[in-house]
Design a protein around this motif. Structure first.
Motif, PDB file in Angstrom:
ATOM      1  N   LEU A 159      -4.672  -1.553  10.129  1.00 30.56           N
ATOM      2  CA  LEU A 159      -3.796  -2.153   8.966  1.00 30.56           C
ATOM      3  C   LEU A 159      -2.378  -1.979   9.193  1.00 30.56           C
ATOM      4  CD1 LEU A 159      -5.578  -0.373   6.154  1.00 30.56           C
ATOM      5  CD2 LEU A 159      -6.024  -2.699   6.629  1.00 30.56           C
ATOM      6  N   PRO A 160      -1.701  -3.054   8.797  1.00 32.56           N
ATOM      7  CA  PRO A 160      -0.073  -3.336   8.943  1.00 32.56           C
ATOM      8  C   PRO A 160       0.459  -2.016   8.008  1.00 32.56           C
ATOM      9  CG  PRO A 160      -0.956  -5.106   7.831  1.00 32.56           C
ATOM     10  CD  PRO A 160      -2.189  -4.271   8.101  1.00 32.56           C
ATOM     11  N   ALA A 161       1.582  -1.853   8.437  1.00 31.01           N
ATOM     12  CA  ALA A 161       2.358  -0.787   7.766  1.00 31.01           C
ATOM     13  C   ALA A 161       2.276  -1.266   6.170  1.00 31.01           C
ATOM     14  CB  ALA A 161       3.673  -0.277   8.139  1.00 31.01           C
ATOM     15  N   SER A 162       2.818  -2.403   6.146  1.00 32.84           N
ATOM     16  CA  SER A 162       2.939  -2.851   4.605  1.00 32.84           C
ATOM     17  C   SER A 162       1.864  -2.671   3.822  1.00 32.84           C
ATOM     18  CB  SER A 162       3.597  -4.255   4.728  1.00 32.84           C
ATOM     19  OG  SER A 162       2.684  -5.049   5.201  1.00 32.84           O
ATOM     20  N   THR A 163       0.518  -3.098   4.450  1.00 32.56           N
ATOM     21  CA  THR A 163      -0.535  -2.668   3.353  1.00 32.56           C
ATOM     22  C   THR A 163      -0.656  -1.462   3.032  1.00 32.56           C
ATOM     23  OG1 THR A 163      -1.375  -4.774   4.542  1.00 32.56           O
ATOM     24  CG2 THR A 163      -3.128  -3.419   3.752  1.00 32.56           C
ATOM     25  N   VAL A 164      -0.640  -0.427   4.290  1.00 35.59           N
ATOM     26  CA  VAL A 164      -0.824   1.045   3.698  1.00 35.59           C
ATOM     27  C   VAL A 164       0.205   1.444   2.779  1.00 35.59           C
ATOM     28  CG1 VAL A 164      -0.569   3.171   4.874  1.00 35.59           C
ATOM     29  CG2 VAL A 164      -1.717   1.411   6.007  1.00 35.59           C
TER      30      VAL A 164
END
Length: 189
Positions: free
Chosen positions: A163-168
């Motif tokens: 997952l990309p950081a923004s999603t996390v």
């Protein structure tokens, strides 16, 4: 009788205890000074603040400011101070200092309504997982991965699903990882 007595303090207390001398009135406890709260000299819109504005807050590090600007550029918005403070793991004393300077205006689509309880990613049904608003392929990956073993935490979720950081970052405070069950005991969705 004179206002103060010439006897030493111990003799004075004995005479006061026996009623032969009046007990002096106790001084009133010290009261904290009443300081009227002045409105803050400046406020900032959390969801539009620049790096320099973040750095004006006491105790805001450059790393914090960079993270917040990066989140903003990725479209992440904060609905309330608790979400912001939880993300930054801000101590209570700094939270109190920041609060008067923060304004939360939502820009664009309506904000997600806060859930009463975080969504348990290890036990939620497929229908409940749709609340994440993820693409079907990502939801299928989540279901496949949790069948092999439950997720430990956000970092485990991020690594296993790439997952990309923004999603996390968007999941902070919205999800939990309840009882980690593995394989066959999880319902297949």
């Amino acid at each position: 009788m004179p206002r103060s007595h010439w006897l030493d303090p111990l003799a004075r207390r004995v005479l006061q205890a026996t009623g032969q001398l009046p007990t002096p009135p106790r001084p009133a406890p010290l009261q904290p000074l009443a300081i009227e709260a002045e409105p803050p000299a400046w406020v900032m819109d959390v969801n539009r603040a620049s790096r320099n504005e973040w750095l004006q807050l006491p105790g805001c590090s450059q790393d914090m400011a960079d993270l917040l600007v990066r989140l903003q550029q990725g479209g992440v918005q904060f609905a309330c101070a608790d979400d912001l403070f939880r993300l930054l793991e801000l101590p209570i004393d700094l939270s109190r200092l920041w609060t008067p300077h923060l304004v939360f205006h939502w820009h664009g689509d309506a904000p997600l309504q806060p859930q009463a309880t975080p969504l348990d990613l290890n036990n939620a049904s497929a229908d409940q997982l749709e609340l994440l608003c993820w693409p079907e392929q990502r939801l299928a990956s989540l279901l496949r991965e949790r069948r092999s073993s439950g997720f430990k935490d956000l970092a485990d979720l991020q690594e296993r699903l790439c997952l990309p950081a923004s999603t996390v970052e968007d999941l902070i405070g919205r999800v939990s990882f309840g009882n980690r069950r593995s394989g066959p005991s999880l319902p297949l969705h």
